[in-house]
Design an enzyme around this catalytic site. Structure first.
Site, PDB file in Angstrom:
ATOM      1  N   TRP A   1      68.693  39.717  10.148  1.00  0.00           N
ATOM      2  CA  TRP A   1      67.971  40.864   9.629  1.00  0.00           C
ATOM      3  C   TRP A   1      68.570  41.349   8.310  1.00  0.00           C
ATOM      4  CZ3 TRP A   1      66.655  44.713  14.203  1.00  0.00           C
ATOM      5  CH2 TRP A   1      65.734  44.086  15.040  1.00  0.00           C
TER       6      TRP A   1
ATOM      7  N   THR B   1      50.903  62.274  14.111  1.00  0.00           N
ATOM      8  CA  THR B   1      51.774  61.360  13.355  1.00  0.00           C
ATOM      9  C   THR B   1      50.920  60.570  12.383  1.00  0.00           C
ATOM     10  OG1 THR B   1      51.474  59.606  14.955  1.00  0.00           O
ATOM     11  CG2 THR B   1      53.371  61.031  15.276  1.00  0.00           C
TER      12      THR B   1
ATOM     13  N   GLU C   1      57.688  63.325  16.118  1.00  0.00           N
ATOM     14  CA  GLU C   1      57.886  63.435  17.571  1.00  0.00           C
ATOM     15  C   GLU C   1      59.145  64.219  17.920  1.00  0.00           C
ATOM     16  OE1 GLU C   1      56.895  60.762  15.994  1.00  0.00           O
ATOM     17  OE2 GLU C   1      55.599  59.468  17.217  1.00  0.00           O
TER      18      GLU C   1
ATOM     19  N   LYS D   1      63.165  39.641   8.173  1.00  0.00           N
ATOM     20  CA  LYS D   1      63.756  38.653   9.084  1.00  0.00           C
ATOM     21  C   LYS D   1      63.907  37.333   8.328  1.00  0.00           C
ATOM     22  CE  LYS D   1      61.790  41.584  12.293  1.00  0.00           C
ATOM     23  NZ  LYS D   1      60.618  42.423  12.057  1.00  0.00           N
TER      24      LYS D   1
HETATM   25  P1  AMP Z   1      57.354  61.053  10.318  1.00  0.00           P
HETATM   26  O1  AMP Z   1      57.124  61.112  11.773  1.00  0.00           O
HETATM   27  O2  AMP Z   1      56.128  60.765   9.525  1.00  0.00           O
HETATM   28  O3  AMP Z   1      58.099  62.232   9.836  1.00  0.00           O
HETATM   29  O4  AMP Z   1      58.282  59.790  10.038  1.00  0.00           O
HETATM   30  C1  AMP Z   1      59.498  59.616  10.702  1.00  0.00           C
HETATM   31  C2  AMP Z   1      60.189  58.397  10.174  1.00  0.00           C
HETATM   32  O5  AMP Z   1      60.584  58.596   8.810  1.00  0.00           O
HETATM   33  C3  AMP Z   1      61.476  58.077  10.885  1.00  0.00           C
HETATM   34  O6  AMP Z   1      61.258  57.414  12.108  1.00  0.00           O
HETATM   35  C4  AMP Z   1      62.173  57.201   9.841  1.00  0.00           C
HETATM   36  O7  AMP Z   1      61.688  55.884   9.852  1.00  0.00           O
HETATM   37  C5  AMP Z   1      61.768  57.848   8.544  1.00  0.00           C
HETATM   38  N1  AMP Z   1      62.828  58.735   8.082  1.00  0.00           N
HETATM   39  C6  AMP Z   1      62.935  60.064   8.241  1.00  0.00           C
HETATM   40  N2  AMP Z   1      64.040  60.531   7.650  1.00  0.00           N
HETATM   41  C7  AMP Z   1      64.687  59.470   7.109  1.00  0.00           C
HETATM   42  C8  AMP Z   1      65.905  59.281   6.371  1.00  0.00           C
HETATM   43  N3  AMP Z   1      66.672  60.292   6.028  1.00  0.00           N
HETATM   44  N4  AMP Z   1      66.229  58.024   5.991  1.00  0.00           N
HETATM   45  C9  AMP Z   1      65.453  56.977   6.310  1.00  0.00           C
HETATM   46  N5  AMP Z   1      64.291  57.091   6.988  1.00  0.00           N
HETATM   47  C10 AMP Z   1      63.918  58.313   7.388  1.00  0.00           C
END
Ligand code: AMP
Length: 543
Positions: free
Chosen positions: A445, A185, A331, A440
């Site tokens: 929020w 990640t 994940e 915040k």
């Molecule tokens: P990653 O593990 O780097 O792919 O990041 C995952 C995170 O990207 C998620 O927990 C979200 O916070 C963000 N994310 C993924 N898809 C979206 C979406 N369509 N809209 C908003 N946030 C997203």
């Protein structure tokens, strides 16, 4: 009583063998460093994957060994995806845009034995190689000559590595729970954490991703994954395309290049593509500037970060391309939700449809979701209550590689995504924010994503980001940072007035800062962490 069914294992080998037998003729087209347009067929891909597996056997690969890749989306990377995983090894995809220290950490933590490297990343690796003691050989993803004078120890070109290997192979019989790939990640805090996917998880995920209300990929599609193969299995598109026999188009190093992507879409008749919003911004910018078209393109799937309505409208109204929102995370292999019309879609007004379309969609079968308050109490699905989003399912990581359960893994078997969300009565999820990014203000929020999407709808705004800046009275207030479109003259007053009537009055940002660019993460998302760092000395006027 047990059922009386064959216990065939759900493995990527089964996907590969199916594609080889039934879709051997389907095409794979790639842009690579050495060829502007390489073209071959699935059967060629799997024959070469077998040669690669034989080469890895010759090098002494043992089950579970990690094979690292620092590579763009192209056919050689695909061969490593299948060749390593079906041999019982772990294809460890590494994001080449990470900082050197992060790559160093990840390779050493994973103990990669080989690194398969695109020639574009040689300078980075030359500086790093002495810090990577577990790496026995560097394999340069290119023709025979590509390793000559490359400056990496024990380097060999990919083509030389597999040149004398036979195409025939007896693939090992793998248990479906065997690890097949690994992705760390991006981790905004602390060291990156490895997510170790199993064959079973990815086969189930592939079934889920292919369904009609998910990605709906058939053999008649021409699919161009612009989502990188180094990030979460390219959303499983390579496996899904293999299951159905869809033509694959890989843009190689040209992933953020609007001109190259338009050219590929046109020349290869791409019908479906998937990428983060910034890629689509680049494509739209190029189409606007040149008047070029993307007539074959029917759908794009946008995920990874929130997709502003302006991008969706521009694609649909000017180019007839349907944009679908998806949400997931490393994940989660990565798919959690995808936005498709519901059975009652045609009875909804245009406004109601847009309200739903801006959400990230409904969970795919295989992903269970809930939202909870800070005490862990489940919140109602009313589309308004927002809380921490938790998930569980067979393609969601149960613990991190060599770390164990992280803070997000709760005792009750749910995984905390770190996102704040609402869920409505239809089951549509809307991501309000990352927990770390939510603003915040006076104990309430404010969603930075909603404010960014509103700002992006202004015709003078190229890109917008909203962060919480400290405020003596309210603790935090929203600060809008904007990159203007070339030639646009929009000012602070006009932008703030633009929010009126679109969001609650107390959500309207207190100030606007115009910037030349905004920081992005290695996966192309806005980096709020870096933006907060950049703006740390900012003070609201009069405070
Ligand atoms: P990653 O593990 O780097 O792919 O990041 C995952 C995170 O990207 C998620 O927990 C979200 O916070 C963000 N994310 C993924 N898809 C979206 C979406 N369509 N809209 C908003 N946030 C997203």
């Amino acid at each position: 009583m047990l059922g009386l069914m064959m216990n065939s294992q759900l493995t990527l080998t089964a996907i590969m063998e199916h594609a080889r037998k039934f879709h051997g003729d389907a095409q794979i087209v790639s842009v690579t460093a050495d060829e502007p347009l390489h073209r071959y067929r699935y059967r060629d891909c799997f024959a070469r994957a077998a040669r690669l597996a034989n080469a890895l056997r010759r090098l002494g690969a043992r089950p579970g060994d990690r094979v690292g890749t620092l590579a763009w989306n192209d056919y050689r990377h695909l061969e490593v995806y299948f060749g390593a995983a079906c041999e019982g090894l772990v294809c460890h995809t590494i994001n080449p845009r990470l900082f050197a220290e992060q790559i160093d950490f990840i390779v050493n933590h994973a103990e990669d034995r080989w690194l398969f490297v695109d020639p574009a990343f040689l300078p980075q690796l030359r500086a790093l190689q002495e810090r990577l003691p577990t790496v026995e050989r560097f394999v340069i993803l290119g023709p025979a000559a590509s390793a000559e004078g490359c400056g990496l120890r024990d380097a060999i070109s990919y083509e030389s590595l597999i040149a004398d290997e036979p195409e025939s192979i007896i693939w090992p019989d793998l248990d479906e729970n065997t690890a097949c790939s690994l992705c760390y990640t991006s981790g905004t805090t602390g060291n990156p954490k490895g997510v170790l996917y199993s064959h079973r998880a990815l086969v189930l995920h592939t079934y889920g991703a292919l369904m009609p209300d998910t990605m709906n990929i058939s053999c008649r599609e021409v699919v161009m994954p612009v989502v990188p193969m180094f990030h979460v299995n390219a959303w499983s598109i390579p496996y899904g395309a293999a299951v159905v026999g869809a033509k694959l188009v890989f843009p190689g190093p040209r992933m953020g290049d609007g001109e190259a992507l338009q050219r590929l879409i046109e020349s290869e008749s791409v019908t479906l593509s998937a990428a983060v919003p910034t890629v689509w911004l680049a494509v739209l910018g190029y189409l606007e500037k040149t008047g070029k078209r993307v007539p074959s393109l029917k759908r794009v799937i946008v995920g990874g970060s929130a997709c502003p309505r302006s991008i969706m409208e521009a694609f649909e109204q000017r180019h007839g391309v349907h944009v679908q929102h998806a949400w997931g995370m490393t994940e989660m292999s990565p798919m959690g939700t995808l936005n498709s019309p519901t059975a009652d879609w045609d009875t909804l007004s245009a406004d109601e449809q847009w309200t739903l379309r801006l959400k990230v969609g409904r969970p795919v079968f295989g992903v269970d979701v809930k939202i909870v308050d800070p005490e862990g109490g489940e919140l109602p699905w009313d589309g308004e209550s927002f809380g921490s989003l938790k998930v569980r399912g067979p393609w969601i990581c149960s613990e991190y590689f060599r770390i164990g359960k992280g803070d997000a893994h709760a005792e009750d078997g749910w995984f905390e995504t770190g996102d704040v969300a609402t869920i409505d009565a239809r089951g549509f999820v809307a991501i309000t924010d990352r927990i770390k990014d939510v603003i915040k203000s006076g104990g309430e929020w404010i969603s930075s994503i909603d404010l960014e999407n509103t700002a992006m709808a202004h015709s003078g705004v190229a890109e917008a980001a909203v962060i919480g800046a400290s405020h003596p009275k309210w603790a935090e207030r929203p600060l809008l940072c904007v990159v203007r479109k070339p030639g646009a003259t929009v000012d602070r007053g006009e932008l703030l007035a633009f929010f009126e009537g679109k969001v609650a009055k107390w959500w309207i940002p207190d100030d606007v800062v115009f910037v030349d660019d905004l920081p992005h993460t290695a996966t192309g998302k806005l980096s709020k962490k870096d933006l907060r760092e950049r703006m740390k000395d900012y003070r609201f006027p009069g405070t």
